[in-house]
Design a protein around this motif. Structure first.
Motif, PDB file in Angstrom:
ATOM      1  N   LEU A  43      12.269  24.769  12.320  1.00 21.48           N
ATOM      2  CA  LEU A  43      12.007  26.204  12.356  1.00 21.48           C
ATOM      3  C   LEU A  43      10.642  26.520  12.961  1.00 21.48           C
ATOM      4  CD1 LEU A  43      13.424  27.190   8.842  1.00 21.48           C
ATOM      5  CD2 LEU A  43      14.566  27.338  11.051  1.00 21.48           C
ATOM      6  N   GLU A  44       9.641  25.689  12.683  1.00 24.31           N
ATOM      7  CA  GLU A  44       8.298  25.933  13.201  1.00 24.31           C
ATOM      8  C   GLU A  44       8.286  25.885  14.720  1.00 24.31           C
ATOM      9  OE1 GLU A  44       5.648  26.954  11.497  1.00 24.31           O
ATOM     10  OE2 GLU A  44       7.064  27.033   9.815  1.00 24.31           O
ATOM     11  N   PHE A  45       9.032  24.951  15.289  1.00 24.33           N
ATOM     12  CA  PHE A  45       9.108  24.846  16.747  1.00 24.33           C
ATOM     13  C   PHE A  45       9.701  26.118  17.339  1.00 24.33           C
ATOM     14  CE2 PHE A  45      11.009  23.684  20.775  1.00 24.33           C
ATOM     15  CZ  PHE A  45      10.072  22.837  21.343  1.00 24.33           C
ATOM     16  N   LEU A  46      10.747  26.635  16.728  1.00 27.27           N
ATOM     17  CA  LEU A  46      11.389  27.842  17.234  1.00 27.27           C
ATOM     18  C   LEU A  46      10.451  29.054  17.129  1.00 27.27           C
ATOM     19  CD1 LEU A  46      15.022  27.441  15.853  1.00 27.27           C
ATOM     20  CD2 LEU A  46      14.239  27.135  18.203  1.00 27.27           C
ATOM     21  N   LYS A  47       9.655  29.093  16.077  1.00 26.82           N
ATOM     22  CA  LYS A  47       8.694  30.194  15.922  1.00 26.82           C
ATOM     23  C   LYS A  47       7.672  30.197  17.049  1.00 26.82           C
ATOM     24  CE  LYS A  47       8.991  30.416  10.865  1.00 26.82           C
ATOM     25  NZ  LYS A  47       8.287  30.108   9.576  1.00 26.82           N
ATOM     26  N   ASP A  48       7.319  29.006  17.534  1.00 27.30           N
ATOM     27  CA  ASP A  48       6.301  28.889  18.583  1.00 27.30           C
ATOM     28  C   ASP A  48       6.854  29.138  19.980  1.00 27.30           C
ATOM     29  OD1 ASP A  48       4.190  28.278  16.855  1.00 27.30           O
ATOM     30  OD2 ASP A  48       4.686  26.145  16.832  1.00 27.30           O
ATOM     31  N   LEU A  49       8.176  29.117  20.134  1.00 29.71           N
ATOM     32  CA  LEU A  49       8.772  29.361  21.443  1.00 29.71           C
ATOM     33  C   LEU A  49       8.720  30.839  21.794  1.00 29.71           C
ATOM     34  CD1 LEU A  49      12.090  27.305  21.852  1.00 29.71           C
ATOM     35  CD2 LEU A  49       9.910  26.952  23.007  1.00 29.71           C
ATOM     36  N   LYS A  50       8.294  31.132  23.013  1.00 28.71           N
ATOM     37  CA  LYS A  50       8.297  32.522  23.473  1.00 28.71           C
ATOM     38  C   LYS A  50       9.720  32.982  23.778  1.00 28.71           C
ATOM     39  CE  LYS A  50       3.641  32.648  25.477  1.00 28.71           C
ATOM     40  NZ  LYS A  50       2.853  32.816  26.738  1.00 28.71           N
ATOM     41  N   CYS A  51      10.495  32.098  24.375  1.00 26.98           N
ATOM     42  CA  CYS A  51      11.887  32.423  24.702  1.00 26.98           C
ATOM     43  C   CYS A  51      12.707  32.538  23.420  1.00 26.98           C
ATOM     44  CB  CYS A  51      12.482  31.351  25.609  1.00 26.98           C
ATOM     45  SG  CYS A  51      14.210  31.656  26.039  1.00 26.98           S
ATOM     46  N   LYS A  52      13.393  33.655  23.274  1.00 24.75           N
ATOM     47  CA  LYS A  52      14.188  33.883  22.067  1.00 24.75           C
ATOM     48  C   LYS A  52      15.694  33.774  22.320  1.00 24.75           C
ATOM     49  CE  LYS A  52      10.416  34.407  19.869  1.00 24.75           C
ATOM     50  NZ  LYS A  52       9.926  33.237  19.075  1.00 24.75           N
ATOM     51  N   ASN A  53      16.060  33.417  23.527  1.00 24.43           N
ATOM     52  CA  ASN A  53      17.476  33.180  23.837  1.00 24.43           C
ATOM     53  C   ASN A  53      17.766  31.694  23.619  1.00 24.43           C
ATOM     54  OD1 ASN A  53      17.962  35.878  24.633  1.00 24.43           O
ATOM     55  ND2 ASN A  53      17.120  35.454  26.661  1.00 24.43           N
ATOM     56  N   ILE A  54      18.228  31.389  22.426  1.00 18.14           N
ATOM     57  CA  ILE A  54      18.376  30.003  21.993  1.00 18.14           C
ATOM     58  C   ILE A  54      19.851  29.635  21.882  1.00 18.14           C
ATOM     59  CG2 ILE A  54      17.836  28.335  20.171  1.00 18.14           C
ATOM     60  CD1 ILE A  54      15.388  29.437  21.668  1.00 18.14           C
ATOM     61  N   ILE A  55      20.201  28.477  22.420  1.00 13.85           N
ATOM     62  CA  ILE A  55      21.556  27.961  22.296  1.00 13.85           C
ATOM     63  C   ILE A  55      21.492  26.556  21.707  1.00 13.85           C
ATOM     64  CG2 ILE A  55      23.641  27.244  23.538  1.00 13.85           C
ATOM     65  CD1 ILE A  55      22.950  29.407  25.612  1.00 13.85           C
ATOM     66  N   PHE A  56      22.237  26.336  20.652  1.00 16.78           N
ATOM     67  CA  PHE A  56      22.372  25.007  20.053  1.00 16.78           C
ATOM     68  C   PHE A  56      23.714  24.404  20.466  1.00 16.78           C
ATOM     69  CE2 PHE A  56      19.783  26.285  15.994  1.00 16.78           C
ATOM     70  CZ  PHE A  56      18.614  26.223  16.729  1.00 16.78           C
ATOM     71  N   ILE A  57      23.694  23.127  20.805  1.00 17.36           N
ATOM     72  CA  ILE A  57      24.926  22.377  20.991  1.00 17.36           C
ATOM     73  C   ILE A  57      24.813  21.132  20.111  1.00 17.36           C
ATOM     74  CG2 ILE A  57      26.519  21.334  22.641  1.00 17.36           C
ATOM     75  CD1 ILE A  57      25.170  22.929  24.849  1.00 17.36           C
ATOM     76  N   PRO A  58      25.112  21.297  18.824  1.00 17.71           N
ATOM     77  CA  PRO A  58      25.004  20.153  17.907  1.00 17.71           C
ATOM     78  C   PRO A  58      26.113  19.145  18.160  1.00 17.71           C
ATOM     79  CG  PRO A  58      25.973  22.023  16.775  1.00 17.71           C
ATOM     80  CD  PRO A  58      25.608  22.507  18.150  1.00 17.71           C
ATOM     81  N   MET A  59      25.881  17.918  17.740  1.00 12.97           N
ATOM     82  CA  MET A  59      26.874  16.856  17.891  1.00 12.97           C
ATOM     83  C   MET A  59      27.231  16.315  16.506  1.00 12.97           C
ATOM     84  SD  MET A  59      27.753  16.339  21.057  1.00 12.97           S
ATOM     85  CE  MET A  59      27.354  17.566  22.316  1.00 12.97           C
ATOM     86  N   TYR A  60      28.520  16.185  16.250  1.00 12.18           N
ATOM     87  CA  TYR A  60      28.980  15.802  14.920  1.00 12.18           C
ATOM     88  C   TYR A  60      28.428  14.459  14.468  1.00 12.18           C
ATOM     89  CZ  TYR A  60      32.049  14.737  11.008  1.00 12.18           C
ATOM     90  OH  TYR A  60      32.516  14.397   9.772  1.00 12.18           O
ATOM     91  N   ASP A  61      28.312  13.497  15.391  1.00 11.28           N
ATOM     92  CA  ASP A  61      27.807  12.181  14.989  1.00 11.28           C
ATOM     93  C   ASP A  61      26.370  12.259  14.495  1.00 11.28           C
ATOM     94  OD1 ASP A  61      27.125  12.854  17.644  1.00 11.28           O
ATOM     95  OD2 ASP A  61      26.754  10.775  18.184  1.00 11.28           O
ATOM     96  N   ASN A  62      25.623  13.245  14.969  1.00 13.64           N
ATOM     97  CA  ASN A  62      24.223  13.400  14.572  1.00 13.64           C
ATOM     98  C   ASN A  62      24.053  14.377  13.404  1.00 13.64           C
ATOM     99  OD1 ASN A  62      21.294  12.825  15.453  1.00 13.64           O
ATOM    100  ND2 ASN A  62      21.308  15.056  15.444  1.00 13.64           N
ATOM    101  N   ASP A  63      24.956  15.357  13.318  1.00 13.28           N
ATOM    102  CA  ASP A  63      24.757  16.472  12.392  1.00 13.28           C
ATOM    103  C   ASP A  63      25.825  16.575  11.308  1.00 13.28           C
ATOM    104  OD1 ASP A  63      22.430  17.517  13.751  1.00 13.28           O
ATOM    105  OD2 ASP A  63      23.785  18.146  15.352  1.00 13.28           O
ATOM    106  N   ALA A  64      26.618  15.523  11.115  1.00 12.18           N
ATOM    107  CA  ALA A  64      27.711  15.565  10.139  1.00 12.18           C
ATOM    108  C   ALA A  64      27.216  15.838   8.716  1.00 12.18           C
ATOM    109  CB  ALA A  64      28.494  14.257  10.164  1.00 12.18           C
ATOM    110  N   GLY A  65      26.015  15.367   8.388  1.00  9.98           N
ATOM    111  CA  GLY A  65      25.504  15.505   7.034  1.00  9.98           C
ATOM    112  C   GLY A  65      24.822  16.834   6.742  1.00  9.98           C
ATOM    113  N   LYS A  66      24.749  17.699   7.728  1.00  5.28           N
ATOM    114  CA  LYS A  66      24.055  18.982   7.558  1.00  5.28           C
ATOM    115  C   LYS A  66      25.034  20.058   7.117  1.00  5.28           C
ATOM    116  CE  LYS A  66      20.636  17.555  10.947  1.00  5.28           C
ATOM    117  NZ  LYS A  66      20.177  17.634  12.353  1.00  5.28           N
TER     118      LYS A  66
END
Length: 308
Positions: free
Chosen positions: A68-91
């Motif tokens: 979240l801190e990284f996103l707060k510091d970004l000036k660009c607010k048009n954000i797209i996530f492309i998560p991957m199940y093998d990496n993010d299955a536990g979230k």
């Protein structure tokens, strides 16, 4: 002037090239600047100041979802996530809900992940990727030939032996490129002789890799979870029967016994390999139909990016 997009992804993709298809799509219409995240190797995460200096219209995070801190510091607010199940299955849902104030758009290649993100209230899109199917005729094989690439500990040669059981095997191609932090298990001399195992390693040219692949009619999917599943999708596109652990994304493509075979990697047992040629032909047909859907969905992704 083309819109500028910053594209952030895992540095291991430089070797596997598994996200090159997505980069090529974007490069047709956008100025694409790629950052490879090496923090998994103990190196610092990408400096947000470098991204701010580029002043992109959008920032895409593929697999490497920032804090979240990284996103707060970004000036660009048009954000797209492309998560991957093998990496993010536990979230879980709460994790994804924590990004709500940043209003990211989320593209998911796994239905299981999409359902979770959708439940969190984020704007999300489910897309299934399909490779272009081979145009070569899918012939029956004389005997059962297996292609196996060990990448992780939990699907190794001992797993494959249990799946084979009493089935007669003509040969096994064994690719020895293990993923980082995993241990390679090499068959002993007795097994090499019994199953006619041909060991090889290194990153082959596409032509050489496909030649070996097409000599086989069974492909053992190398991982229990996938972000997309390029390796087994390529096998299906070439008419092989894919044998995969029963989890996403494999079980979102495979109907066991029809266009592939699912098994439990935690308790592998002998599988029926008597009709793998028929299953492989069904897989090829399934990929052919799915590829047409992917071409339509690809345009949906581009429309989304054009509107931002």
């Amino acid at each position: 002037m083309k819109k500028r997009i910053v594209f952030i992804t895992h540095s291991y993709h430089k070797k596997t090239k598994s996200v090159d298809f997505f980069k090529k799509i974007l490069e047709k219409e956008f100025e694409l600047i790629v950052f490879f995240d090496e923090s998994w190797q103990g190196k610092p995460y990408i400096d947000f100041k470098k991204i701010n200096k580029l002043d992109p219209s959008q920032v895409i995070f593929l697999q490497q979802i920032p804090n979240l801190e990284f996103l707060k510091d970004l000036k660009c607010k048009n954000i797209i996530f492309i998560p991957m199940y093998d990496n993010d299955a536990g979230k879980g849902v709460d994790y994804w809900r924590s990004f709500s104030s940043f209003n990211p758009k989320v593209i998911c290649f796994a239905k299981k992940l999409y359902d979770r993100v959708k439940q969190a209230g984020l704007e999300s899109y489910y897309i299934q990727y399909f490779l272009k199917p081979s145009e070569e005729k899918i012939d029956d094989h004389k005997g059962t030939s297996i292609f196996f690439w060990q990448r992780i500990n939990s699907i190794n040669w001992n797993t494959v032996k249990k799946l084979i059981g009493s089935n007669r095997i003509k040969k096994v191609y064994f690719k020895k490129n293990i993923d980082p932090n995993n241990k390679l298990i090499i068959p002993d001399e007795e097994d090499i002789k019994k199953y006619n195992i041909q060991l090889f390693e290194g990153w082959l040219s596409t032509e050489d890799y496909l030649k070996k692949l097409r000599e086989c009619n069974v492909f053992i999917a190398p991982r229990t979870r996938e972000g997309i599943g390029m390796a087994y999708l390529e096998a299906m596109a070439n008419g092989l029967c894919v044998v995969a652990h029963d989890d996403a994304t494999a079980n979102e493509y495979i109907e066991s016994g029809k266009n592939g075979i699912l098994f439990n990697a935690n308790n592998p047992k002998e599988i029926n390999l008597n009709n793998v040629d028929e299953i492989g032909k069904n897989a090829h047909l399934y990929i052919k139909e799915g590829y047409d859907n992917w071409l339509r969905d690809r345009e949906k992704i581009m429309d989304l990016l054009r509107k931002i």
